[in-house]
Motif scaffolding. Sequence first.
Motif, PDB file in Angstrom:
ATOM      1  N   VAL A 156       0.851  -1.193   0.000  1.00  0.00           N
ATOM      2  CA  VAL A 156       0.000   0.000   0.000  1.00  0.00           C
ATOM      3  C   VAL A 156       0.885   1.241   0.000  1.00  0.00           C
ATOM      4  O   VAL A 156       1.834   1.333   0.790  1.00  0.00           O
ATOM      5  N   PHE A 157       0.569   2.181  -0.894  1.00  0.00           N
ATOM      6  CA  PHE A 157       1.392   3.377  -1.065  1.00  0.00           C
ATOM      7  C   PHE A 157       0.525   4.631  -0.998  1.00  0.00           C
ATOM      8  O   PHE A 157      -0.663   4.605  -1.364  1.00  0.00           O
ATOM      9  N   VAL A 158       1.136   5.722  -0.560  1.00  0.00           N
ATOM     10  CA  VAL A 158       0.484   7.022  -0.651  1.00  0.00           C
ATOM     11  C   VAL A 158       0.452   7.424  -2.120  1.00  0.00           C
ATOM     12  O   VAL A 158       1.457   7.287  -2.831  1.00  0.00           O
ATOM     13  N   ARG A 159      -0.699   7.901  -2.579  1.00  0.00           N
ATOM     14  CA  ARG A 159      -0.855   8.206  -4.003  1.00  0.00           C
ATOM     15  C   ARG A 159       0.037   9.355  -4.453  1.00  0.00           C
ATOM     16  O   ARG A 159       0.319  10.284  -3.681  1.00  0.00           O
ATOM     17  N   ARG A 160       0.454   9.285  -5.702  1.00  0.00           N
ATOM     18  CA  ARG A 160       1.069  10.425  -6.391  1.00  0.00           C
ATOM     19  C   ARG A 160      -0.005  11.031  -7.285  1.00  0.00           C
ATOM     20  O   ARG A 160      -0.596  10.329  -8.096  1.00  0.00           O
ATOM     21  N   LEU A 161      -0.249  12.327  -7.145  1.00  0.00           N
ATOM     22  CA  LEU A 161      -1.300  12.967  -7.924  1.00  0.00           C
ATOM     23  C   LEU A 161      -0.754  13.516  -9.239  1.00  0.00           C
ATOM     24  O   LEU A 161       0.446  13.768  -9.371  1.00  0.00           O
TER      25      LEU A 161
END
Length: 229
Positions: free
Chosen positions: A84-89
Amino acid sequence: MTETGVRAADRLAAERAMLDRTSTAERVAWVLRQRITEGVYEPGERLSEGPIVDDLDVSRNTVREAFRLLSHERLLVHELNRGVFVRRLTAADVTDLYRLRRLVECAAVRQAAGSSPDGLAALREAVHAAERAAAEGRWEDVGTANMGFHRAVVALAGSERLDQMMRQTLAELRLVFLAMRNPRAFHEPYLARNREILGRLTEGDAEGAARLLEGYLAEAERQLVEAHS
């Protein structure tokens, strides 16, 4: 312990106290959302269950459910066999977020005509917090205080649902802001603009404040789209 370490310890104590009251996946999601908003987690960062379980003293199943909730909010992304990763916008995300902000924030300001002094207290405190942080060279904290200002703008509408939506939006915006490698250059010009918007509202000029905010958001969007392109 360093000042940063003290702040982290204080934050962790507050997070655990909140979870003690209602230890649910929604509450864990709230904590993780706050960490994203405050820049503790960065875009592209992998989130491991273990440290979160240890930090918040909750089960792995609770953390997994919190991950699922935040994935639905577009803050996290699950990559098969990777985690699980923090999104890149993207630039398209920026445009969409600012379309939403203009619709909600400018409407909230326009209906704030005649707000009581108490109704503007949160705006005033956010302005002061940003100016204190700027004077001390804490530019990431300026960004956090700036988001507090915009959360207070939406709160002028008096809608719990809008407040909840804005919390999610601000967490996504923190991911957007982290693309700006010079936080001072990005945040500093908006200090005076926030104070000017507050001044217009204090004088009862809600329409003038809304026009200032529209220009402000358009300029910020332009800068961020360029950074994400």
